[in-house]
Write a protein that holds these residues in place. Structure first.
Motif, PDB file in Angstrom:
ATOM      1  N   GLU A 214      12.349 -10.680   2.927  1.00 41.53           N
ATOM      2  CA  GLU A 214      11.063 -10.156   3.402  1.00 41.53           C
ATOM      3  C   GLU A 214      11.075  -8.633   3.422  1.00 41.53           C
ATOM      4  O   GLU A 214      10.086  -7.992   3.051  1.00 41.53           O
ATOM      5  N   GLU A 215      12.181  -8.071   3.828  1.00 47.11           N
ATOM      6  CA  GLU A 215      12.283  -6.607   3.839  1.00 47.11           C
ATOM      7  C   GLU A 215      12.234  -6.044   2.423  1.00 47.11           C
ATOM      8  O   GLU A 215      11.567  -5.036   2.155  1.00 47.11           O
ATOM      9  N   LYS A 216      12.920  -6.712   1.491  1.00 43.81           N
ATOM     10  CA  LYS A 216      12.876  -6.267   0.096  1.00 43.81           C
ATOM     11  C   LYS A 216      11.467  -6.373  -0.474  1.00 43.81           C
ATOM     12  O   LYS A 216      10.995  -5.484  -1.189  1.00 43.81           O
ATOM     13  N   TYR A 217      10.786  -7.488  -0.138  1.00 43.02           N
ATOM     14  CA  TYR A 217       9.416  -7.659  -0.620  1.00 43.02           C
ATOM     15  C   TYR A 217       8.493  -6.572  -0.068  1.00 43.02           C
ATOM     16  O   TYR A 217       7.656  -6.011  -0.784  1.00 43.02           O
ATOM     17  N   GLY A 218       8.650  -6.255   1.214  1.00 47.13           N
ATOM     18  CA  GLY A 218       7.828  -5.202   1.804  1.00 47.13           C
ATOM     19  C   GLY A 218       8.095  -3.845   1.158  1.00 47.13           C
ATOM     20  O   GLY A 218       7.159  -3.080   0.877  1.00 47.13           O
TER      21      GLY A 218
ATOM     22  N   LEU B  64       6.501  -3.885  -2.353  1.00 47.42           N
ATOM     23  CA  LEU B  64       5.045  -3.744  -2.266  1.00 47.42           C
ATOM     24  C   LEU B  64       4.650  -2.325  -1.885  1.00 47.42           C
ATOM     25  O   LEU B  64       3.703  -1.757  -2.449  1.00 47.42           O
ATOM     26  N   LEU B  65       5.392  -1.728  -0.967  1.00 45.34           N
ATOM     27  CA  LEU B  65       5.089  -0.353  -0.561  1.00 45.34           C
ATOM     28  C   LEU B  65       5.317   0.611  -1.715  1.00 45.34           C
ATOM     29  O   LEU B  65       4.508   1.529  -1.950  1.00 45.34           O
TER      30      LEU B  65
ATOM     31  N   GLU C  10      -1.102   4.852  -6.002  1.00 45.27           N
ATOM     32  CA  GLU C  10      -1.824   5.964  -5.396  1.00 45.27           C
ATOM     33  C   GLU C  10      -1.455   7.288  -6.082  1.00 45.27           C
ATOM     34  O   GLU C  10      -2.322   8.149  -6.283  1.00 45.27           O
ATOM     35  N   LYS C  11      -0.196   7.433  -6.469  1.00 52.40           N
ATOM     36  CA  LYS C  11       0.204   8.651  -7.175  1.00 52.40           C
ATOM     37  C   LYS C  11      -0.499   8.754  -8.523  1.00 52.40           C
ATOM     38  O   LYS C  11      -1.023   9.814  -8.902  1.00 52.40           O
ATOM     39  N   GLU C  12      -0.511   7.634  -9.275  1.00 49.28           N
ATOM     40  CA  GLU C  12      -1.182   7.656 -10.578  1.00 49.28           C
ATOM     41  C   GLU C  12      -2.669   7.953 -10.426  1.00 49.28           C
ATOM     42  O   GLU C  12      -3.256   8.720 -11.197  1.00 49.28           O
TER      43      GLU C  12
END
Length: 209
Positions: A94-98, A101-102, A109-111
């Motif tokens: 779950e931490e890796k997935y978060g 996703l982040l 957002e950068k692009e």
């Protein structure tokens, strides 16, 4: 033999019969008690055998339950260990997935920010979903055609000629301008002198010599 001897022997015989009867009664009572004792002994032996069998069964049940307890305790410890490992694995995933996703959101957002910064600031971006709406041009209203009125001193022929000219001018003005509500009002205004001319025709003026 005298009467005293007979009485004594009768009494002795009666006493002997009474003693024998008492002994028989005692023997009967003892026999009954022996049978009762034997019955009780048999019942108690059977109860003892049943109790011993029940005790053996209970001992076996206790041993079985002890084995089951040991097995269940081992299974419980293994299940607790597996549950802890599964929970840790789920938390890590779950931490890796978060984080993934982040990172994806940050990259998008950068692009987007770079794309908006690369565009010219003078040209505002137009949304493709909302096309530009151009307001319609106002319809040009044609100026009312001049209405020629005949002088009051003219004759009927001159008045009719003036009415025909007015109608021709109104028709040419209507053909030259687009169809709008204004030309209809002009035509109506141009045709208004006709009733006045007709009304005047009812009372023609006399010509002067």
């Amino acid at each position: 033999m005298t009467s005293k001897q007979l009485d004594r022997r009768r009494e002795q015989s009666a006493a002997a019969h009474a003693a024998a009867e008492r002994t028989r009664t005692t023997v009967t009572e003892l026999e009954n008690r022996l049978r009762t004792n034997a019955d009780l002994t048999t019942q108690q032996k059977q109860a003892l055998r049943n109790a011993e069998a029940e005790a053996r069964r209970l001992k076996r049940a206790l041993k079985t339950q002890a084995r089951d307890k040991d097995r269940l305790e081992k299974a419980h410890r293994k299940a607790v260990t597996r549950a802890g490992k599964a929970q840790s694995k789920a938390s890590a995933l779950e931490e890796k997935y978060g984080k993934s996703l982040l990172d994806d959101l940050i990259q998008r957002e950068k692009e987007r920010d770079r794309a908006s910064a690369s565009e010219s600031p003078a040209v505002a971006p137009v949304s493709p979903a909302l096309p530009a709406v151009v307001p319609p041009a106002p319809a040009e209203t044609a100026p009312p055609a001049p209405v020629e009125t005949a002088p009051p001193a003219t004759s009927n022929t001159a008045r009719a000629t003036a009415a025909r000219r007015t109608a021709a001018n109104a028709a040419s003005s209507a053909a030259a301008t687009p169809r709008t509500r204004a030309p209809r009002k002009t035509a109506t205004a141009a045709e208004t002198p006709a009733p006045a001319t007709t009304a005047r025709r009812g009372t023609p003026r006399k010509r002067t010599p």
